[in-house]
Design a protein around this motif. Structure first.
Motif, PDB file in Angstrom:
ATOM      1  N   THR A  17      27.573 -50.223 -19.065  1.00 31.12           N
ATOM      2  CA  THR A  17      27.079 -48.874 -19.348  1.00 31.12           C
ATOM      3  C   THR A  17      27.742 -48.313 -20.599  1.00 31.12           C
ATOM      4  O   THR A  17      28.889 -48.651 -20.918  1.00 31.12           O
ATOM      5  N   VAL A  18      27.004 -47.448 -21.281  1.00 30.96           N
ATOM      6  CA  VAL A  18      27.535 -46.791 -22.475  1.00 30.96           C
ATOM      7  C   VAL A  18      28.695 -45.874 -22.100  1.00 30.96           C
ATOM      8  O   VAL A  18      29.708 -45.812 -22.797  1.00 30.96           O
ATOM      9  N   ALA A  19      28.553 -45.150 -20.983  1.00 31.24           N
ATOM     10  CA  ALA A  19      29.597 -44.207 -20.569  1.00 31.24           C
ATOM     11  C   ALA A  19      30.910 -44.930 -20.292  1.00 31.24           C
ATOM     12  O   ALA A  19      31.981 -44.486 -20.717  1.00 31.24           O
ATOM     13  N   ARG A  20      30.848 -46.022 -19.576  1.00 30.98           N
ATOM     14  CA  ARG A  20      32.063 -46.778 -19.254  1.00 30.98           C
ATOM     15  C   ARG A  20      32.653 -47.395 -20.519  1.00 30.98           C
ATOM     16  O   ARG A  20      33.876 -47.435 -20.691  1.00 30.98           O
ATOM     17  N   THR A  21      31.795 -47.893 -21.399  1.00 33.21           N
ATOM     18  CA  THR A  21      32.258 -48.453 -22.666  1.00 33.21           C
ATOM     19  C   THR A  21      32.991 -47.392 -23.485  1.00 33.21           C
ATOM     20  O   THR A  21      34.041 -47.653 -24.071  1.00 33.21           O
ATOM     21  N   ALA A  22      32.432 -46.180 -23.506  1.00 28.13           N
ATOM     22  CA  ALA A  22      33.053 -45.082 -24.251  1.00 28.13           C
ATOM     23  C   ALA A  22      34.430 -44.754 -23.693  1.00 28.13           C
ATOM     24  O   ALA A  22      35.396 -44.553 -24.444  1.00 28.13           O
ATOM     25  N   GLU A  23      34.540 -44.717 -22.370  1.00 32.45           N
ATOM     26  CA  GLU A  23      35.819 -44.376 -21.735  1.00 32.45           C
ATOM     27  C   GLU A  23      36.888 -45.410 -22.078  1.00 32.45           C
ATOM     28  O   GLU A  23      38.051 -45.068 -22.321  1.00 32.45           O
ATOM     29  N   LEU A  24      36.511 -46.673 -22.128  1.00 34.01           N
ATOM     30  CA  LEU A  24      37.477 -47.743 -22.379  1.00 34.01           C
ATOM     31  C   LEU A  24      37.865 -47.863 -23.848  1.00 34.01           C
ATOM     32  O   LEU A  24      39.016 -48.131 -24.170  1.00 34.01           O
ATOM     33  N   THR A  25      36.902 -47.668 -24.725  1.00 30.06           N
ATOM     34  CA  THR A  25      37.170 -47.836 -26.152  1.00 30.06           C
ATOM     35  C   THR A  25      37.755 -46.585 -26.792  1.00 30.06           C
ATOM     36  O   THR A  25      38.352 -46.653 -27.869  1.00 30.06           O
ATOM     37  N   GLY A  26      37.577 -45.432 -26.148  1.00 33.11           N
ATOM     38  CA  GLY A  26      38.073 -44.191 -26.724  1.00 33.11           C
ATOM     39  C   GLY A  26      37.075 -43.494 -27.622  1.00 33.11           C
ATOM     40  O   GLY A  26      37.372 -42.438 -28.190  1.00 33.11           O
ATOM     41  N   TYR A  27      35.874 -44.054 -27.759  1.00 35.75           N
ATOM     42  CA  TYR A  27      34.816 -43.406 -28.520  1.00 35.75           C
ATOM     43  C   TYR A  27      34.018 -42.479 -27.608  1.00 35.75           C
ATOM     44  O   TYR A  27      34.088 -42.570 -26.381  1.00 35.75           O
ATOM     45  N   SER A  28      33.194 -41.617 -28.218  1.00 40.70           N
ATOM     46  CA  SER A  28      32.259 -40.807 -27.432  1.00 40.70           C
ATOM     47  C   SER A  28      31.052 -41.668 -27.087  1.00 40.70           C
ATOM     48  O   SER A  28      30.774 -42.666 -27.771  1.00 40.70           O
ATOM     49  N   PRO A  29      30.295 -41.312 -26.028  1.00 42.49           N
ATOM     50  CA  PRO A  29      29.088 -42.086 -25.705  1.00 42.49           C
ATOM     51  C   PRO A  29      28.107 -42.157 -26.869  1.00 42.49           C
ATOM     52  O   PRO A  29      27.492 -43.203 -27.104  1.00 42.49           O
ATOM     53  N   SER A  30      27.962 -41.064 -27.604  1.00 41.34           N
ATOM     54  CA  SER A  30      27.037 -41.075 -28.740  1.00 41.34           C
ATOM     55  C   SER A  30      27.526 -42.024 -29.832  1.00 41.34           C
ATOM     56  O   SER A  30      26.727 -42.706 -30.479  1.00 41.34           O
ATOM     57  N   ALA A  31      28.857 -42.101 -30.015  1.00 40.73           N
ATOM     58  CA  ALA A  31      29.403 -43.015 -31.014  1.00 40.73           C
ATOM     59  C   ALA A  31      29.198 -44.468 -30.596  1.00 40.73           C
ATOM     60  O   ALA A  31      28.910 -45.330 -31.435  1.00 40.73           O
ATOM     61  N   VAL A  32      29.354 -44.748 -29.293  1.00 41.11           N
ATOM     62  CA  VAL A  32      29.104 -46.107 -28.799  1.00 41.11           C
ATOM     63  C   VAL A  32      27.652 -46.498 -29.040  1.00 41.11           C
ATOM     64  O   VAL A  32      27.357 -47.597 -29.539  1.00 41.11           O
TER      65      VAL A  32
END
Length: 312
Positions: A17-32
């Protein structure tokens, strides 16, 4: 260096998921989402397809990600060997581990690194094992300490991570101070077959070790209570609610209402503690130093437990 968009893609392929990816990478969901779209456009390969309200990898996308594992491993190996060639160390170093490992192993390691390498920014994260692996994949940490059975044994994990054994951590039995066997130096699980037990929930590795030990004896233990934290379990035992198993790496603390005893007999449960790094990065000077320190610290703690608590 590896394009950060490729790291984002690998994390997305793992967590889905984009949301989980954002949380792990430190980016915002829109940035992911933007990174994934830009990567797809620059490569000229359709990596993603809509899936309801979300997105998922195409067949081509999955094939591309699988090929990335080898490339990232080679990059990690190149970076590690370059640092080692001149004895250099990286500017930042992330460590992650489950609660006992974080307190007993990683905190002393962080202190040691601050002393030996004062210019290195060390970050500690307490996290459950799967999150540690995800953080490694996202390059938020560089070394994780987990229980071996909690590291995925899939081909994908084998292509992404390396394990180094730190110690085999035996479990001891904890009894109320007034228990009928409290004066014994050792206690077998057979002797405690009829006692009420306190364990973690059914999804935990600790519970699996517990059940496996009794299964080998042909005994079904009576599980009376569940506790997530060791401190909670010890408090329950001190209140006379049952008995439990405690890894030797975990401290009993200054609790006078319980005693800790070695387990004798044929069933002696133990958990293997491992350090996990990204594949190819094992030769990095900081990782090599850290692994040596962790192994020596673990051995010292186990020896100390034997004299301070088991014989006390």
């Amino acid at each position: 260096m590896i394009d950060p968009r490729l790291i984002t893609l690998r994390v997305f392929s793992s967590v889905g998921t984009v949301a989980r990816t954002a949380e792990l990478t430190g980016y915002s969901p829109s940035a992911v989402s933007a990174q994934l779209r830009e990567l797809q456009r620059s490569l000229g390969i359709k990596l993603l397809i809509k899936d309801g309200r979300g997105i998922q990898l195409t067949v081509a996308g999955r094939h591309f990600v699988a090929g990335l594992d080898g490339i990232v491993s080679q990059w990690e190996q190149l970076r590690a060997s370059a640092l080692a060639s001149e004895g250099q160390v990286q500017a930042s170093f992330g460590l992650g581990g489950f609660s006992t490992a974080a307190a007993q192993l990683l905190a002393p390691l962080a202190e040691e690194l601050h002393t030996v390498h004062p210019h290195v920014q060390v970050q500690l994260m307490e996290a459950h094992p799967q999150r540690c692996l995800d953080l490694l994949l996202a390059e938020r940490i560089d070394l994780a300490v987990i229980v071996a059975s909690q590291a995925h044994g899939s081909a994908e994990a084998g292509a992404r991570f390396e394990q180094t054994v730190l110690l085999d951590d035996p479990l001891d039995v904890v009894l109320p101070a007034g228990h009928r066997l409290a004066l014994n130096q050792t206690v077998s699980l057979e002797e405690l077959a009829e006692d009420p037990w306190i364990t973690e929930n059914e999804q935990s590795v600790y519970r699996s070790l517990f059940i496996s030990a009794f299964t080998s004896l042909g005994v079904t233990p009576h599980i009376a209570h569940e506790a997530i934290e060791w401190e909670t379990m010890i408090a329950f035992i001190g209140a006379g609610l049952g008995v439990g198993l405690l890894p030797r790496l975990a401290t009993l603390g200054n609790v006078e209402t319980v005693v800790r005893r070695r387990i004798s007999g044929t069933a002696k449960p133990s958990r293997r503690i491992v350090a996990v790094t990204r594949k190819g990065g094992r030769g990095s000077p900081l990782i090599e130093e850290s692994l040596t320190f962790l192994q020596h610290t673990a051995e010292a703690i186990i020896s100390q437990r034997l004299t301070e608590e088991l014989d006390g």
